[in-house]
Design a protein around this motif. Structure first.
Motif, PDB file in Angstrom:
ATOM      1  N   THR A  33       1.317  -7.611  -1.941  1.00 52.26           N
ATOM      2  CA  THR A  33       0.897  -8.996  -0.824  1.00 52.26           C
ATOM      3  C   THR A  33       2.463  -9.002  -0.198  1.00 52.26           C
ATOM      4  OG1 THR A  33      -1.619  -8.465  -1.336  1.00 52.26           O
ATOM      5  CG2 THR A  33      -0.411 -10.295   0.153  1.00 52.26           C
ATOM      6  N   ILE A  34       2.594  -9.311   0.341  1.00 57.81           N
ATOM      7  CA  ILE A  34       4.166  -9.852   1.147  1.00 57.81           C
ATOM      8  C   ILE A  34       3.594 -10.728   1.798  1.00 57.81           C
ATOM      9  CG2 ILE A  34       6.526  -9.441   2.307  1.00 57.81           C
ATOM     10  CD1 ILE A  34       6.002  -6.107   1.671  1.00 57.81           C
ATOM     11  N   GLY A  35       4.107 -12.248   1.920  1.00 53.57           N
ATOM     12  CA  GLY A  35       3.922 -13.073   2.406  1.00 53.57           C
ATOM     13  C   GLY A  35       5.285 -13.598   3.150  1.00 53.57           C
ATOM     14  N   PHE A  36       5.644 -13.695   4.591  1.00 50.76           N
ATOM     15  CA  PHE A  36       6.350 -14.028   5.413  1.00 50.76           C
ATOM     16  C   PHE A  36       6.399 -15.103   5.713  1.00 50.76           C
ATOM     17  CE2 PHE A  36       4.272 -11.118   7.863  1.00 50.76           C
ATOM     18  CZ  PHE A  36       3.931 -11.452   8.947  1.00 50.76           C
ATOM     19  N   GLU A  37       7.129 -15.698   6.491  1.00 56.20           N
ATOM     20  CA  GLU A  37       7.012 -17.394   8.123  1.00 56.20           C
ATOM     21  C   GLU A  37       7.597 -16.444   8.937  1.00 56.20           C
ATOM     22  OE1 GLU A  37       8.443 -20.315   6.127  1.00 56.20           O
ATOM     23  OE2 GLU A  37       7.504 -20.569   4.515  1.00 56.20           O
TER      24      GLU A  37
ATOM     25  N   TYR B  86      12.627 -15.231  11.245  1.00 53.28           N
ATOM     26  CA  TYR B  86      10.861 -14.742  10.548  1.00 53.28           C
ATOM     27  C   TYR B  86      12.028 -14.610   8.960  1.00 53.28           C
ATOM     28  CZ  TYR B  86      12.711 -10.433  12.141  1.00 53.28           C
ATOM     29  OH  TYR B  86      14.506  -9.082  12.090  1.00 53.28           O
ATOM     30  N   HIS B  87      11.488 -14.596   7.810  1.00 45.58           N
ATOM     31  CA  HIS B  87      11.873 -14.176   6.464  1.00 45.58           C
ATOM     32  C   HIS B  87      10.893 -14.481   5.286  1.00 45.58           C
ATOM     33  CE1 HIS B  87      11.521 -18.410   5.904  1.00 45.58           C
ATOM     34  NE2 HIS B  87      11.040 -18.979   5.059  1.00 45.58           N
ATOM     35  N   VAL B  88      11.185 -13.414   4.476  1.00 46.66           N
ATOM     36  CA  VAL B  88       9.539 -13.040   3.221  1.00 46.66           C
ATOM     37  C   VAL B  88       9.820 -14.426   1.865  1.00 46.66           C
ATOM     38  CG1 VAL B  88       9.573 -11.372   1.441  1.00 46.66           C
ATOM     39  CG2 VAL B  88      10.197 -10.593   4.256  1.00 46.66           C
ATOM     40  N   VAL B  89       8.870 -14.284   2.343  1.00 42.14           N
ATOM     41  CA  VAL B  89       7.994 -15.659   0.962  1.00 42.14           C
ATOM     42  C   VAL B  89       8.154 -15.334  -0.098  1.00 42.14           C
ATOM     43  CG1 VAL B  89       7.017 -17.665  -0.028  1.00 42.14           C
ATOM     44  CG2 VAL B  89       7.812 -17.368   2.934  1.00 42.14           C
ATOM     45  N   GLY B  90       9.173 -16.053  -1.231  1.00 44.00           N
ATOM     46  CA  GLY B  90       8.926 -15.445  -3.182  1.00 44.00           C
ATOM     47  C   GLY B  90       7.398 -14.897  -2.905  1.00 44.00           C
ATOM     48  N   PRO B  91       7.104 -13.832  -4.097  1.00 37.75           N
ATOM     49  CA  PRO B  91       6.138 -14.066  -4.445  1.00 37.75           C
ATOM     50  C   PRO B  91       5.171 -15.067  -5.665  1.00 37.75           C
ATOM     51  CG  PRO B  91       7.513 -12.008  -5.687  1.00 37.75           C
ATOM     52  CD  PRO B  91       8.569 -12.567  -5.004  1.00 37.75           C
ATOM     53  N   ASP B  92       5.988 -16.093  -6.045  1.00 45.26           N
ATOM     54  CA  ASP B  92       6.003 -16.487  -6.738  1.00 45.26           C
ATOM     55  C   ASP B  92       6.281 -18.900  -5.612  1.00 45.26           C
ATOM     56  OD1 ASP B  92       5.509 -19.249  -8.654  1.00 45.26           O
ATOM     57  OD2 ASP B  92       7.126 -17.909 -10.313  1.00 45.26           O
ATOM     58  N   PRO B  93       5.576 -18.913  -5.552  1.00 48.70           N
ATOM     59  CA  PRO B  93       5.718 -20.144  -5.030  1.00 48.70           C
ATOM     60  C   PRO B  93       6.486 -21.256  -5.640  1.00 48.70           C
ATOM     61  CG  PRO B  93       3.598 -20.432  -5.373  1.00 48.70           C
ATOM     62  CD  PRO B  93       4.545 -18.957  -6.140  1.00 48.70           C
TER      63      PRO B  93
ATOM     64  N   PRO C 192      11.034 -20.590  -5.351  1.00 51.66           N
ATOM     65  CA  PRO C 192      11.344 -19.856  -4.212  1.00 51.66           C
ATOM     66  C   PRO C 192      12.380 -19.326  -3.838  1.00 51.66           C
ATOM     67  CG  PRO C 192      11.166 -22.472  -3.789  1.00 51.66           C
ATOM     68  CD  PRO C 192      10.888 -21.959  -4.746  1.00 51.66           C
ATOM     69  N   ASP C 193      13.505 -19.778  -4.283  1.00 54.74           N
ATOM     70  CA  ASP C 193      14.953 -19.632  -4.353  1.00 54.74           C
ATOM     71  C   ASP C 193      15.185 -18.142  -5.131  1.00 54.74           C
ATOM     72  OD1 ASP C 193      15.516 -21.200  -2.544  1.00 54.74           O
ATOM     73  OD2 ASP C 193      15.814 -22.535  -3.755  1.00 54.74           O
ATOM     74  N   ALA C 194      14.012 -17.965  -5.865  1.00 53.42           N
ATOM     75  CA  ALA C 194      14.088 -16.630  -6.523  1.00 53.42           C
ATOM     76  C   ALA C 194      14.817 -15.557  -5.799  1.00 53.42           C
ATOM     77  CB  ALA C 194      12.492 -16.714  -7.684  1.00 53.42           C
ATOM     78  N   GLN C 195      15.384 -14.501  -6.786  1.00 53.82           N
ATOM     79  CA  GLN C 195      15.627 -12.852  -5.701  1.00 53.82           C
ATOM     80  C   GLN C 195      14.246 -12.443  -5.532  1.00 53.82           C
ATOM     81  OE1 GLN C 195      18.640 -11.037  -7.402  1.00 53.82           O
ATOM     82  NE2 GLN C 195      18.942  -9.148  -6.290  1.00 53.82           N
ATOM     83  N   LEU C 196      14.222 -11.868  -4.214  1.00 53.93           N
ATOM     84  CA  LEU C 196      13.257 -11.238  -4.155  1.00 53.93           C
ATOM     85  C   LEU C 196      13.130 -10.076  -3.970  1.00 53.93           C
ATOM     86  CD1 LEU C 196      12.561 -12.194  -0.553  1.00 53.93           C
ATOM     87  CD2 LEU C 196      11.165 -13.281  -2.135  1.00 53.93           C
ATOM     88  N   PRO C 197      12.427  -9.151  -4.890  1.00 58.84           N
ATOM     89  CA  PRO C 197      12.319  -8.150  -5.415  1.00 58.84           C
ATOM     90  C   PRO C 197      12.440  -6.785  -3.684  1.00 58.84           C
ATOM     91  CG  PRO C 197       9.937  -8.876  -5.433  1.00 58.84           C
ATOM     92  CD  PRO C 197      11.008  -9.771  -4.745  1.00 58.84           C
ATOM     93  N   ASP C 198      12.734  -5.710  -3.909  1.00 63.61           N
ATOM     94  CA  ASP C 198      13.021  -4.745  -3.565  1.00 63.61           C
ATOM     95  C   ASP C 198      11.851  -3.903  -2.570  1.00 63.61           C
ATOM     96  OD1 ASP C 198      15.864  -3.980  -4.522  1.00 63.61           O
ATOM     97  OD2 ASP C 198      15.540  -2.987  -5.646  1.00 63.61           O
ATOM     98  N   SER C 199      10.330  -4.145  -3.415  1.00 58.47           N
ATOM     99  CA  SER C 199       9.403  -3.913  -2.582  1.00 58.47           C
ATOM    100  C   SER C 199       8.676  -5.222  -0.906  1.00 58.47           C
ATOM    101  CB  SER C 199       8.326  -3.479  -3.478  1.00 58.47           C
ATOM    102  OG  SER C 199       7.984  -5.238  -3.844  1.00 58.47           O
ATOM    103  N   HIS C 200       9.728  -6.207  -1.009  1.00 57.55           N
ATOM    104  CA  HIS C 200       9.085  -7.290  -0.232  1.00 57.55           C
ATOM    105  C   HIS C 200      10.588  -6.818   0.934  1.00 57.55           C
ATOM    106  CE1 HIS C 200       6.810  -8.279  -3.401  1.00 57.55           C
ATOM    107  NE2 HIS C 200       6.222  -9.799  -2.891  1.00 57.55           N
ATOM    108  N   ARG C 201      10.175  -6.436   1.440  1.00 50.86           N
ATOM    109  CA  ARG C 201      10.352  -6.084   3.132  1.00 50.86           C
ATOM    110  C   ARG C 201       9.919  -5.528   3.693  1.00 50.86           C
ATOM    111  NH1 ARG C 201      16.010  -5.910   2.447  1.00 50.86           N
ATOM    112  NH2 ARG C 201      17.107  -4.667   0.329  1.00 50.86           N
TER     113      ARG C 201
END
Length: 229
Positions: free
Chosen positions: A130-134, A63-70, A73-82
């Motif tokens: 809202t956190i998206g993850f796969e 599993y992994h968190v998906v970035g807020p901006d599609p 996708p390779d942008a650094q994730l914010p600390d809130s997206h955990r």
């Protein structure tokens, strides 16, 4: 020179063709590669996913968190997206646990048969996010990494497909035995339930007859006391 029987000649000719047909059937009937499922999780909430796994079956997941901006996708994730994850067995035993991570994976061999539960949750944030993850969860035959096995053992494609077909047949065979065991358990449960209901019916009938007898005895004594009988 001894003449070869037509039956033996036909069987010798059918064996390679049968093998090729079997491989072709395996290639055509093989399911497409499984893709990870995408979920959206609000902060402060929990989302659970279940999968029925048999005893001694292997299960793997990543599993992994998906970035807020599609678009990035390779942008650094914010600390809130955990997110946090706990995988539990049907009897509540913890099989995997991770807290406040952006990605991870797990693998285990099932020791209990039933529904295994994977629960994701995210810490509460103000304002909520809202956190998206796969999430990719596989079990049984689909959990085996056949390309890696082929590379390590230098196995060709035909042998690899035959290996996959063999594993699939074994899995179907084990699934049939598992369903037969479940059917026997359900039949035993139905027999015990019917037996208990029969005893409950006899007990209810006995109670009703006892109450009716007490009512008749009470009415008889009442009328005798009043000298009506």
């Amino acid at each position: 020179m001894a003449a070869r029987r037509p039956g033996s000649l036909a069987s010798s000719l059918l064996r390679p063709s049968t093998l090729l047909l079997l491989v072709a059937f395996a290639l055509l009937s093989a399911p497409p590669p499984a893709r990870a499922l995408r979920f959206d999780l609000e902060s402060g909430h929990t989302k659970c996913i279940s999968d029925e796994i048999k005893v001694n079956a292997m299960a793997v997941g990543k599993y992994h968190v998906v970035g807020p901006d599609p678009n990035f996708p390779d942008a650094q994730l914010p600390d809130s997206h955990r997110i946090s994850l706990r995988v539990t067995s049907p009897y509540g035993n913890s099989m995997h646990y991770s807290e406040n991570v952006q990605s991870g994976h797990f693998a285990f061999t099932a020791v209990e048969a039933g529904d295994y539960l994977a629960c994701f949750w995210a810490p509460d944030h103000k304002p909520p996010v809202t956190i998206g993850f796969e999430f990719d969860w596989r079990s049984g035959v689909s959990a085996k990494d056949y390309p890696s096995v082929a590379k390590k053992g230098k196995v060709d494609m035909m042998e690899l497909e035959l290996k996959k077909l063999e594993e699939t047949i074994k899995n179907i065979h084990e699934e049939m035995f598992y369903l037969r065991e479940r059917e026997e358990e359900m039949q035993d449960l139905n027999k015990r339930t019917n037996s208990r209901m029969a005893w409950l019916g006899f007990l209810s009938l006995g109670i009703c007859l006892s109450v009716a007898g007490l009512q008749l005895w009470h009415l008889k004594t009442f009328f005798e006391r009043k000298k009506l009988l």
